[in-house]
Design an enzyme around this catalytic site. Structure first.
Site, PDB file in Angstrom:
ATOM      1  N   GLU A 189       0.529  -1.200   0.057  1.00 35.34           N
ATOM      2  CA  GLU A 189       0.155  -0.094   0.050  1.00 35.34           C
ATOM      3  C   GLU A 189       0.920   1.579  -0.090  1.00 35.34           C
ATOM      4  O   GLU A 189       1.768   1.332   0.607  1.00 35.34           O
ATOM      5  CB  GLU A 189      -1.090  -0.016   1.072  1.00 35.34           C
ATOM      6  CG  GLU A 189      -2.231  -0.881   1.009  1.00 35.34           C
ATOM      7  CD  GLU A 189      -2.677  -1.001   2.562  1.00 35.34           C
ATOM      8  OE1 GLU A 189      -2.856  -0.285   2.952  1.00 35.34           O
ATOM      9  OE2 GLU A 189      -3.452  -2.211   2.333  1.00 35.34           O
ATOM     10  N   GLU A 209      -8.403   2.349  -5.467  1.00 37.50           N
ATOM     11  CA  GLU A 209      -9.495   2.143  -3.907  1.00 37.50           C
ATOM     12  C   GLU A 209     -10.552   3.505  -3.301  1.00 37.50           C
ATOM     13  O   GLU A 209      -9.954   4.598  -2.680  1.00 37.50           O
ATOM     14  CB  GLU A 209      -9.485   1.165  -2.639  1.00 37.50           C
ATOM     15  CG  GLU A 209     -10.122   1.306  -1.747  1.00 37.50           C
ATOM     16  CD  GLU A 209     -10.145  -0.516  -0.923  1.00 37.50           C
ATOM     17  OE1 GLU A 209      -8.772  -0.892  -0.852  1.00 37.50           O
ATOM     18  OE2 GLU A 209     -11.065  -0.049   0.377  1.00 37.50           O
TER      19      GLU A 209
HETATM   20  O1  KIV Z   1      -7.126  -6.692   1.432  1.00 40.62           O
HETATM   21  C1  KIV Z   1      -8.142  -6.843   0.721  1.00 40.62           C
HETATM   22  O2  KIV Z   1      -8.695  -7.724   0.427  1.00 40.62           O
HETATM   23  C2  KIV Z   1      -7.200  -5.340  -0.581  1.00 40.62           C
HETATM   24  C3  KIV Z   1      -8.139  -5.867  -1.811  1.00 40.62           C
HETATM   25  C4  KIV Z   1      -9.607  -5.682  -1.192  1.00 40.62           C
HETATM   26  C5  KIV Z   1      -7.893  -4.638  -2.925  1.00 40.62           C
HETATM   27  O3  KIV Z   1      -6.880  -5.244  -0.499  1.00 40.62           O
END
Ligand code: KIV
Length: 259
Positions: A113, A178
């Site tokens: 991230e 997101e």
């Molecule tokens: O943790 C997760 O499942 C994610 C997705 C929903 C993109 O990062």
């Protein structure tokens, strides 16, 4: 050298939408693998399976165990593991943990991230032959306060563009967007050569990802972008209650089910 599965996914940009879904264990992974291009072992498993109020509580050991299980069910899709919080704070930590994740789980790629903030880490991993997927917009590992859409203010928009470009320039093969506003998702997807995978980020992304447990109706998620495709809880409930009544009435097990 880029893995063939990743090359195929990048080639889909502007041709065919990319399908990505989460899986946390083998049985669901086997089904998802028949339909998805990318199977993601997301750290969302923290809230979905363990009731954590933040993905920060998910650790590497948990991610490795779940990914090992998912690996058994994934034969054709690209398998991506989410690197959990505090496992990629600097280049050496990121490389050590990503190498371990790939070695232990035989997954194809890692997801981290952040944008500009992690560009040096992404570059370092890619230089060391670790394929990386980025994730910007709402980033649950670092979010403060409530989840909301991103890209309303000029400052937020500029940051999103910079983050997206930084990830592409650092060698990421794709980026999860997101909860970014539609017009921003559209512009970022046009700007980049690598695909964008949206979650709550509109149809303008090159692909879409959702949490499988949400689309199956296994969770009670009431999030604007989540579409429940089936109420699997109802179906499980029916089967379990039939079993219970047959046990009580001694209808199960009959001779057929006995030695
Ligand atoms: O943790 C997760 O499942 C994610 C997705 C929903 C993109 O990062």
């Amino acid at each position: 050298m880029m893995n063939n599965k990743i090359k195929k996914i990048i080639k889909k940009k502007n041709k065919s939408k990319i399908v990505c879904l989460t899986a946390y264990s083998k049985n669901i992974a086997e089904i998802v693998d028949n339909h998805a291009d990318i199977v993601l072992v997301g750290d969302s498993l923290g809230s979905v399976l363990y009731n954590y109020n933040t993905t920060r509580k998910v650790n590497l050991k948990m991610m490795l165990e779940h990914t090992k299980s998912v690996r058994m069910g994934v034969k054709k899709s690209l398998l991506v593991i989410d690197m959990p919080y505090n496992t990629y704070r600097n280049k050496s930590e990121a490389l050590k943990n990503s190498k371990l994740a790939i070695k232990e789980t035989k997954c194809d790629a890692v997801k981290v991230e952040g944008g500009v903030r992690v560009r040096h880490i992404v570059r370092h991993l890619v230089k060391n032959k670790i394929p990386v997927m980025g994730h910007i917009g709402i980033t649950p590992q670092t979010i403060k306060g409530k989840f909301k859409s991103v890209g309303k203010t000029e400052k937020e928009r500029k940051k999103l563009f910079k983050d997206a470009k930084a990830l592409e320039d650092s060698g990421a093969f794709g980026i999860v967007l997101e909860c970014t506003y539609s017009d921003i998702s559209k512009k970022i997807s046009k700007l980049l050569k690598i695909p964008t995978i949206g979650i709550g980020a509109s149809v303008h992304c090159d692909g879409q990802v959702l949490v499988t447990d949400d689309i199956l109706g296994l969770t009670d998620a009431k999030i604007k972008f989540v579409k429940k495709y089936v109420n699997i809880k109802k179906i499980i409930n029916l089967a379990v209650s039939k079993f219970k009544s047959e046990v009580k009435s001694k209808k199960y097990p009959t001779k057929k089910y006995s030695y």
